[in-house]
Design an enzyme around this catalytic site. Structure first.
Site, PDB file in Angstrom:
ATOM      1  N   LYS A 105       0.823  -1.235   0.000  1.00 23.10           N
ATOM      2  CA  LYS A 105       0.000   0.000   0.000  1.00 23.10           C
ATOM      3  C   LYS A 105       0.838   1.258   0.000  1.00 23.10           C
ATOM      4  O   LYS A 105       0.501   2.251  -0.653  1.00 23.10           O
ATOM      5  CB  LYS A 105      -0.974   0.010   1.183  1.00 23.10           C
ATOM      6  CG  LYS A 105      -0.345  -0.257   2.551  1.00 23.10           C
ATOM      7  CD  LYS A 105      -0.553  -1.692   2.974  1.00 23.10           C
ATOM      8  CE  LYS A 105       0.402  -2.066   4.089  1.00 23.10           C
ATOM      9  NZ  LYS A 105      -0.051  -3.111   4.940  1.00 23.10           N
ATOM     10  N   VAL A 132      -5.359  -2.974   0.214  1.00 19.06           N
ATOM     11  CA  VAL A 132      -6.366  -2.293   1.046  1.00 19.06           C
ATOM     12  C   VAL A 132      -7.382  -3.315   1.568  1.00 19.06           C
ATOM     13  O   VAL A 132      -7.998  -4.036   0.789  1.00 19.06           O
ATOM     14  CB  VAL A 132      -7.117  -1.198   0.256  1.00 19.06           C
ATOM     15  CG1 VAL A 132      -8.054  -0.418   1.172  1.00 19.06           C
ATOM     16  CG2 VAL A 132      -6.144  -0.258  -0.441  1.00 19.06           C
ATOM     17  N   LYS A 205      -3.787   3.476   2.553  1.00 22.36           N
ATOM     18  CA  LYS A 205      -4.957   2.757   2.022  1.00 22.36           C
ATOM     19  C   LYS A 205      -6.038   3.743   1.594  1.00 22.36           C
ATOM     20  O   LYS A 205      -6.722   3.539   0.588  1.00 22.36           O
ATOM     21  CB  LYS A 205      -5.471   1.780   3.087  1.00 22.36           C
ATOM     22  CG  LYS A 205      -4.472   0.649   3.354  1.00 22.36           C
ATOM     23  CD  LYS A 205      -4.799  -0.111   4.621  1.00 22.36           C
ATOM     24  CE  LYS A 205      -3.843  -1.271   4.841  1.00 22.36           C
ATOM     25  NZ  LYS A 205      -3.971  -1.879   6.174  1.00 22.36           N
TER      26      LYS A 205
HETATM   27  N1  HSE Z   1      -0.491  -3.790   9.356  1.00 21.60           N
HETATM   28  C1  HSE Z   1      -1.661  -3.850   8.568  1.00 21.60           C
HETATM   29  C2  HSE Z   1      -2.871  -3.817   9.495  1.00 21.60           C
HETATM   30  C3  HSE Z   1      -1.662  -5.117   7.749  1.00 21.60           C
HETATM   31  O1  HSE Z   1      -2.700  -3.960  10.709  1.00 21.60           O
HETATM   32  O2  HSE Z   1      -3.968  -3.624   9.023  1.00 21.60           O
HETATM   33  C4  HSE Z   1      -2.635  -5.098   6.617  1.00 21.60           C
HETATM   34  O3  HSE Z   1      -2.349  -4.099   5.686  1.00 21.60           O
END
Ligand code: HSE
Length: 432
Positions: A105, A132, A205
């Site tokens: 992303k 996303v 995102k």
């Molecule tokens: N680190 C991200 C989250 C992983 O906690 O949503 C998914 O993109």
């Protein structure tokens, strides 16, 4: 049966999920698509680490060029994350005529236009559904299925780690640190969890979603970002008392003809669907002018949900290659050129929660109300709890809708009073 050769860069949590998915569902994918998806090479800098998958030793390499320069490889899956060297790898793959699937992303939010333009030039595609919302199908609906609409607002819970932390703090009274540690152990958090908790991951995102929804490409700098680092148990408890849950929301909302793009902790009414989205689950609640309200929800982080989106992209790419389809037919709206004016955070209007640590003495409350009233801000509720043990008491004020610039001026005035301690805590209240 035609065979599509795949090179995977990055055998981390999601990479292992992709290998597992291909091993488990190889036969059904073959049956569905009439294609043999052949994982030919996997590159990773650490070949020694124990992993939850079995791969033949000869499939592994520490040299990424064994993938990027291999003319037999049709598709490169990039799962290392971050800007560099991911960008260089993706561009080299594209220049060498390979299709790319990525879950990155940060890379797409920053360099998406450049990468898609390079892909166009080289007659290949770059797919990024997993970037996303993890396993939730979001980009295909946003880029194609909803294209008859103007998307008036998007409210997203887009970071599984933050949602997990806030849920555990709210429901189980856990500390921020304990909940973050659990999210890391479960494989939700980024390699650098600061990106989760400071709101950057949600911002990346949101840039992608808003760009697809509006058929133009936004810049990371268009988004106001505030993370969850300063959310305390106190605020969670007051939110609860007032009938709200605190969520880290990523918001893209038209206010007249201008778009407000922001990520910040937000108080969401408990009865709203987004309040019921818990743990690592992500959700996007959007309003289209034709379709009305829609809610997409599902696991937004973790090995298998993210692998589900990566492998779905892979299957789409493989079908495109075999049908000689090009130019990312699904994502019709991701283009440069068009501009939509964005609003700065000071220009937005919202309702606000303010928590002030005040000395419990005559006239203090009157001064707060005078400061707010002086800038045309109307108070909606006030809570002041008695505490014989301490010299200061928390005063919690919620406001009616007001301009953020006015609220900030009032806060400046309140913070200058000698009857308060520390800074005023501000949390925006959602107007869903
Ligand atoms: N680190 C991200 C989250 C992983 O906690 O949503 C998914 O993109």
């Amino acid at each position: 049966m035609p065979s599509i050769n795949i090179g995977l860069i990055g055998l981390g949590t999601v990479g292992c999920g992709v290998v597992k998915t291909l091993q488990k569902n190889q036969a059904s994918i073959k049956e569905q698509t009439g294609l043999d998806l052949n994982l030919k090479k996997i590159a990773d800098i650490d070949l020694e680490r124990e992993r939850p998958v079995n791969v033949p030793k000869e499939m592994l390499t520490a040299n990424v060029n064994d993938i990027l320069d291999d003319p037999e490889i049709d598709v490169v899956i990039e799962l290392i994350g971050g800007y560099s060297p991911a960008k260089e790898f993706v561009l080299k793959a594209v220049e060498n005529g390979k299709f790319v699937v990525t879950a990155n992303k940060a890379l797409i939010a920053k360099h998406g236009l450049e990468i898609l333009e390079a892909a166009r030039k080289n007659n290949v595609d770059v797919y990024f559904e997993a970037a996303v919302g993890g396993g939730i199908p979001l980009l295909l609906p946003m880029g194609l299925s909803l294209s008859a609409n103007r998307i008036e607002s998007i409210y997203g819970i887009l970071n599984g780690t933050c949602n997990y932390i806030l849920t555990k703090m709210t429901k189980e009274g856990k500390s921020f640190e304990t909940a973050l540690k659990e999210a890391q152990e479960k494989g939700f958090a980024e390699a650098d969890p600061a990106l989760d908790i400071n709101g950057s991951d949600s911002m990346h995102k949101l840039v992608i979603l808003a760009s697809l929804a509006n058929r133009c490409f936004f810049n990371e700098k268009d988004v106001f970002v505030e993370g969850i680092e300063d959310i305390s148990q106190k605020d969670i408890q007051y939110a609860n008392e007032l009938g709200y849950c605190i969520k880290l929301l990523a918001i893209a909302k038209f206010e007249k003809e201008q778009l407000s793009l922001r990520v910040h902790p937000t108080m969401v009414p408990k009865e709203h669907m987004l309040s019921k989205v818990e743990n690592e689950v992500n959700a996007v609640f959007l309003r289209g002018d034709i379709v009305g309200d829609l809610l997409f929800s599902g696991k937004g982080a973790g090995m298998m949900p993210t692998a589900s989106a990566v492998v779905a992209d892979l299957i789409n790419v493989a079908q495109d290659i075999s049908n000689e389809l090009k130019q990312n037919v699904r994502l019709i709206g991701f283009e440069g050129g068009k501009k939509i004016k964005t609003l700065s955070i000071d220009e937005i209007e919202s309702r606000y929660y303010l928590r002030i640590e005040a000395q419990d003495k005559p006239g203090v409350l009157a001064k707060f109300s005078e400061a707010l009233g002086g800038f045309g801000i109307s108070i909606s509720s006030v809570i002041q709890t008695e505490d014989p043990e301490t010299k200061t008491v928390p005063v919690v004020i919620t406001t009616h809708r007001a301009k953020e610039s006015a609220v900030k001026k009032a806060i400046e005035k309140i913070e200058a009073l000698d009857s308060i301690n520390g800074k005023v805590k501000l949390i925006r209240i959602a107007d869903l």
